[in-house]
Scaffold this motif. Structure first.
Motif, PDB file in Angstrom:
ATOM      1  N   LEU A 432     -17.975  -9.757   5.517  1.00  0.00           N
ATOM      2  CA  LEU A 432     -16.918 -10.207   4.620  1.00  0.00           C
ATOM      3  C   LEU A 432     -16.276 -11.474   5.145  1.00  0.00           C
ATOM      4  O   LEU A 432     -15.933 -11.563   6.330  1.00  0.00           O
ATOM      5  N   ILE A 433     -16.146 -12.425   4.246  1.00  0.00           N
ATOM      6  CA  ILE A 433     -15.429 -13.642   4.578  1.00  0.00           C
ATOM      7  C   ILE A 433     -14.223 -13.678   3.671  1.00  0.00           C
ATOM      8  O   ILE A 433     -14.368 -13.688   2.450  1.00  0.00           O
ATOM      9  N   ASN A 434     -13.035 -13.632   4.256  1.00  0.00           N
ATOM     10  CA  ASN A 434     -11.820 -13.441   3.459  1.00  0.00           C
ATOM     11  C   ASN A 434     -12.051 -12.329   2.430  1.00  0.00           C
ATOM     12  O   ASN A 434     -11.772 -12.473   1.248  1.00  0.00           O
ATOM     13  N   ASN A 435     -12.643 -11.269   2.929  1.00  0.00           N
ATOM     14  CA  ASN A 435     -12.842 -10.069   2.121  1.00  0.00           C
ATOM     15  C   ASN A 435     -13.896 -10.156   1.043  1.00  0.00           C
ATOM     16  O   ASN A 435     -13.917  -9.338   0.120  1.00  0.00           O
ATOM     17  N   SER A 437     -18.118 -10.876   0.210  1.00  0.00           N
ATOM     18  CA  SER A 437     -19.466 -11.008   0.733  1.00  0.00           C
ATOM     19  C   SER A 437     -20.264 -11.940  -0.173  1.00  0.00           C
ATOM     20  O   SER A 437     -20.287 -11.778  -1.389  1.00  0.00           O
ATOM     21  N   PHE A 438     -20.909 -12.919   0.415  1.00  0.00           N
ATOM     22  CA  PHE A 438     -21.623 -13.936  -0.366  1.00  0.00           C
ATOM     23  C   PHE A 438     -22.900 -13.374  -0.997  1.00  0.00           C
ATOM     24  O   PHE A 438     -23.668 -12.677  -0.356  1.00  0.00           O
ATOM     25  N   ASP A 462     -17.737 -14.365  -5.319  1.00  0.00           N
ATOM     26  CA  ASP A 462     -18.705 -14.102  -4.256  1.00  0.00           C
ATOM     27  C   ASP A 462     -19.482 -15.354  -3.824  1.00  0.00           C
ATOM     28  O   ASP A 462     -20.410 -15.267  -3.033  1.00  0.00           O
ATOM     29  N   GLN A 463     -19.084 -16.515  -4.343  1.00  0.00           N
ATOM     30  CA  GLN A 463     -19.670 -17.758  -3.828  1.00  0.00           C
ATOM     31  C   GLN A 463     -18.913 -18.254  -2.590  1.00  0.00           C
ATOM     32  O   GLN A 463     -19.304 -19.225  -1.954  1.00  0.00           O
ATOM     33  N   ASN A 464     -17.823 -17.568  -2.257  1.00  0.00           N
ATOM     34  CA  ASN A 464     -17.045 -17.906  -1.060  1.00  0.00           C
ATOM     35  C   ASN A 464     -16.811 -19.412  -0.924  1.00  0.00           C
ATOM     36  O   ASN A 464     -17.111 -20.017   0.107  1.00  0.00           O
ATOM     37  N   GLY A 557     -24.305 -11.389   3.758  1.00  0.00           N
ATOM     38  CA  GLY A 557     -23.250 -12.146   3.077  1.00  0.00           C
ATOM     39  C   GLY A 557     -22.332 -13.009   3.917  1.00  0.00           C
ATOM     40  O   GLY A 557     -21.300 -13.462   3.416  1.00  0.00           O
ATOM     41  N   MET A 558     -22.682 -13.304   5.191  1.00  0.00           N
ATOM     42  CA  MET A 558     -21.781 -14.103   6.019  1.00  0.00           C
ATOM     43  C   MET A 558     -22.009 -15.604   5.773  1.00  0.00           C
ATOM     44  O   MET A 558     -22.426 -16.354   6.653  1.00  0.00           O
ATOM     45  N   VAL A 559     -21.719 -15.997   4.546  1.00  0.00           N
ATOM     46  CA  VAL A 559     -22.009 -17.358   4.105  1.00  0.00           C
ATOM     47  C   VAL A 559     -20.851 -17.879   3.265  1.00  0.00           C
ATOM     48  O   VAL A 559     -20.256 -17.128   2.490  1.00  0.00           O
TER      49      VAL A 559
END
Ligand code: C2O
Ligand code: CU
Length: 608
Positions: A432-435, A437-438, A462-464, A557-559
């Motif tokens: 999760l990036i800022n909650n 997942s990419f 989810d495009q973060n 998803g760490m993107v």
């Protein structure tokens, strides 16, 4: 046995699910009726330019390119094909480039243009990303499915065409389509520089491409990691490879496999009293490599295209995605010395739920530095460690040859990011990036959306997305790592200046930032429970991935997607043949089930 059964079951379920999921995926139609699928194989002959199909022997010094008065265009052919190979003695299918692994060296001189025809015969979709290249003005050739292009379908070619302006140094290329590079699509890329301050300090140049290696394909490994309730860590590899060669104890191989335990060690030949530049690339899926040569210290001169003040070290830790150049003086008595490409076990978490936790891996990858005329077999002794385990090479060894001061200015954009792990509603592991997942949208990449005038703020969550709109501004990204794992983060389209790397317990303190003489590079390790502060100049319109380079983390998803200068980007015209890939991708998606093998995992995830 139980393990195998589980694996087979998961694969079965996955294969069953594709059928239903793939059809539902909405078909995005690209506007304009002039679009057609170009057959580049015909056009190559028309262009009258030879796309050079080359192979590279990684154990011979690089043949230098002659420097030209004016930049030139260099044409290369990369043909992607699955072949059976035995990198460590164990035979498996390898996603090869021009029939080899690692793929051939692509080289140019500073300022040259690279025109590379990638022909995909993988039977799977593919892309090629040129790790470290800025792609200024050519974001669509960055090779990231879902962000900058649709994947190249099987039996289709795409010509990547980009300038190397303002760049020199050691780079690499690899697939960015799922975990395909881990199966073999990776190779080296070097930009020579007539003004290289070290040019006169060595006689020959060698490439060392380090990677971890798995006997199972990522098509097998990823579904295992993605299984509901998976409580292990990243898959444990079967061997470390030095420029594509390793060794494996075949008594541990499953019965019936083709395996040979007596693999020869990779040999780099040197002549007494000559000097050698080694370009070292960590192209692994995961894992810190420690490179050293017994009795030969390393003079560090380059990290990721930045010339460094020379310093002398014994051992070089290299995180995934990072590159270094070192000069080695063959000044020892004529003999054979071990080259060590050790996967640092201390940085590879394991437990008995981890995929391949009981791997028969020998973590100590070995090669030989062979002096001309040497007869003895090597029995040299390894240097003691002179670095901090699981951390990047200390910043005192990474001082640019001249301080780079342009990052010490008014920050126009501050970005805060927190990374953690979690589980989705089906108890599948996610990053999760800022909650968030990419999840890539393979058939409608972000760049296509931006050029259709979709505002960056309206992109799916989810495009973060990180949105940067200040032309020529300075962006500062603060990444807080809320988990135990160290993450080597890489940014596309840029180098960045490292203001601070925080260990667990450290707190950000601007007065401690290294603004005057920062380390500048494109891949940096964020310590477990620590943080990172970087700055970069927002002068490159595009959609740029910013992600952990541990491929197993990318896949969950760490993107992030940096959307830089969207107003300029949206006015650009994506070349027709790049846009057309999206049509073909959908066509195949609806007709060919076989090619979805690799897509499976993601489709299931995005279907939540
Ligand atoms: Cu080595 Cu996103 O790349
Ligand atoms: Cu990571």
């Amino acid at each position: 046995m139980k393990f195998n059964l589980k694996r087979i079951l998961i694969l079965f379920i996955s294969l069953f699910v594709i059928g239903s999921v793939a059809i539902e995926t909405s078909v995005h139609t690209v506007s304009g009726d002039s679009l057609h699928l170009k057959d580049y194989t015909n056009e190559i002959t028309n262009l009258n330019e030879p796309y050079k199909f080359i192979k590279t022997d990684y154990f011979k010094p690089i043949t230098h390119l002659t420097f030209t008065n004016k930049p030139v265009t260099r044409y290369y052919q990369l043909t992607l094909k699955k072949v059976k190979m035995s990198p460590d003695g164990f035979e498996r299918t390898v996603w090869s480039v021009n029939g080899q692994h690692p793929g051939p060296l692509i080289q140019a001189n500073k300022g040259d243009r690279l025109v590379i025809n990638v022909t995909n015969h993988f039977d799977d979709p593919a892309t090629v990303h040129w790790h470290g290249m800025f792609q200024h003005g050519t974001n669509w050739y960055d090779g990231v499915p879902g962000q900058t292009q649709c994947p190249i379908p099987n039996d289709v070619s795409l010509v990547y065409n980009f300038s190397t302006t303002d760049q020199h140094g050691t780079y690499w290329y690899h697939s960015h389509f799922f975990a395909q590079y881990v199966d073999g699509l990776r190779g080296s890329l070097v930009i020579h520089d007539p003004d290289d301050p070290y040019l006169k300090q060595y006689d020959f140049e060698y490439l060392v491409m380090l990677s971890d290696w798995h006997h199972n394909t990522t098509g097998v490994l990823l579904p295992l990691q993605d299984a509901p309730g998976y409580s292990g860590f990243r898959p444990i590899p079967d061997s470390p490879l030095i420029s594509g060669l390793g060794r494996y104890n075949c008594t541990a191989a499953p019965p019936g496999s083709k395996c040979n335990s007596d693999q020869p060690l990779p040999v780099y030949n040197v002549k007494k009293n000559k000097k050698y530049r080694f370009r070292i690339i960590n192209s692994a899926a995961d894992g810190v490599f420690v490179f050293s040569i017994d009795q030969h210290k390393l003079k560090v001169i380059e990290s990721e295209g930045i010339y460094l003040k020379p310093t002398i070290i014994k051992k070089l830790p290299v995180a995934v995605g990072q590159r270094y150049s070192v000069i080695v003086d063959a000044n020892q008595p004529v003999g054979n010395y071990f080259i060590r490409g050790t996967l640092d076990k201390r940085c590879t978490p394991n437990n008995n739920a981890t995929i391949n936790f009981n791997s028969a891996i020998d973590w100590d990858g070995l090669g030989i530095l062979h002096y001309e005329g040497a007869k003895n077999s090597p029995n040299s002794k390894e240097f003691d460690d002179d670095f901090t385990p699981c951390r990047d090479l200390d910043k005192k060894h990474l001082k640019p040859i001249k301080p780079i001061t342009k990052y010490d200015g008014h920050v126009t954009d501050f970005v805060n990011i927190t990374i953690t792990f979690g589980a989705d509603k089906n108890q599948r592991l996610e990053a999760l990036i800022n909650n968030s997942s990419f999840v890539p949208q393979l058939n409608d990449p972000t760049i296509n959306k931006i050029t259709r005038d979709i505002a960056a703020k309206d992109l799916p969550k989810d495009q973060n997305s990180v949105i940067l709109n200040h032309n020529g501004g300075i962006a500062e990204i603060y990444v807080k790592n809320d988990n135990n794992a160290d993450h080597p983060f890489h940014m596309h389209g840029h180098v960045f200046a490292i203001m601070f790397v925080g260990e667990k317990g450290d707190v950000p303190d601007e007065s401690k930032y290294n603004k005057k003489n920062p380390v500048v590079r494109d891949t940096v390790t964020i310590p477990g429970n620590g943080f990172l502060v970087i700055r970069f100049i927002t002068d490159n319109p595009g959609v740029w991935a910013f992600h952990c380079h541990i491929e197993w983390h990318v896949e969950i998803g760490m993107v992030m997607g940096i959307i830089e200068l969207q107003d300029t980007l949206k006015k650009e015209t994506i070349p027709e043949d790049v846009v057309a890939l999206c049509l073909e991708h959908d066509l195949q998606k609806r007709t060919t089930r076989k090619m979805l093998n690799a897509i499976v995992i993601n489709e299931i995830r995005s279907d939540d």
